[in-house]
Design an enzyme around this catalytic site. Structure first.
Site, short mmCIF file in Angstrom:
data_model
loop_
_atom_site.label_atom_id
_atom_site.label_comp_id
_atom_site.label_asym_id
_atom_site.label_seq_id
_atom_site.Cartn_x
_atom_site.Cartn_y
_atom_site.Cartn_z
N GLU A 35 -82.81 -102.28 -6.89
CA GLU A 35 -84.68 -102.23 -6.05
C GLU A 35 -84.58 -100.97 -6.29
OE1 GLU A 35 -86.92 -103.47 -3.51
OE2 GLU A 35 -85.71 -105.49 -2.82
N HIS A 98 -93.14 -100.86 -5.35
CA HIS A 98 -91.69 -101.32 -5.53
C HIS A 98 -91.28 -102.83 -6.65
CE1 HIS A 98 -92.04 -102.85 -2.63
NE2 HIS A 98 -91.16 -103.98 -2.17
ZN LIG Z 1 -89.83 -105.43 -1.02
#
Ligand SMILES: [Zn+2]
Length: 162
Positions: A35, A98
């Site tokens: 991520e 994100h």
């Molecule tokens: Zn998230």
């Protein structure tokens, strides 16, 4: 290409190509991609209520990044401050972005808490912050107002001309 999202009947959020490319570069298309995230930087237009995302901060070495989680370090605020000084104080903090390792992203409880803290505790112009999540097939953007109103923005158009 830029993306135009409807916020309210009188307000739109415009994500310019540069910012879009910066975020899409971190889409988790491979199983080993972690991520990624950062903050949204841009402008409140003077002649309308529209808001423009010009640039985003990208992962910093001090972030903690996993396949299913992302912890933003304070380095992103330094990046924002530097840009703010470079742009003669015209660059605004607009929200947080994100990535998610799923085609069609939706916020987790951790995300919702993070966003609530930002919308109620951070310093910003206007009455709301924006929260894109970049999935592997699409980007979705949510907004949270100071008063706690939460909703997903509708994509109005993909504009290839500007
Ligand atoms: Zn998230």
């Amino acid at each position: 290409m830029k993306l135009v999202y409807r916020v309210t009947p009188r307000q739109r959020l415009i994500v310019v190509e540069h910012a879009l490319e910066q975020m899409l570069a971190f889409a988790q298309r491979r199983w080993w991609n972690c991520e990624a995230g950062g903050i949204l930087l841009g402008r409140h237009l003077l002649d309308s209520l529209d808001v423009v995302v010009d640039e985003v901060s990208t992962p910093q070495s001090t972030d903690r990044r996993g396949r299913f989680n992302f912890f933003r370090s304070s380095k992103h605020e330094q990046v924002a401050r530097q840009r703010w000084m470079r742009e003669n104080s015209t660059s605004a903090y607009l929200g947080l972005w994100h990535t998610h390792p799923e085609p069609d992203p939706s916020p987790s409880n951790v995300d919702r808490n993070d966003w609530q803290q930002a919308a109620s505790g951070d310093t910003y112009e206007g009455d709301r912050l924006f929260f894109p999540i970049v999935g592997t097939d699409c980007i979705r953007i949510w907004t949270l107002s100071r008063r706690g109103t939460f909703k997903e923005l509708k994509l109005e158009k993909k504009d290839g001309n500007q």
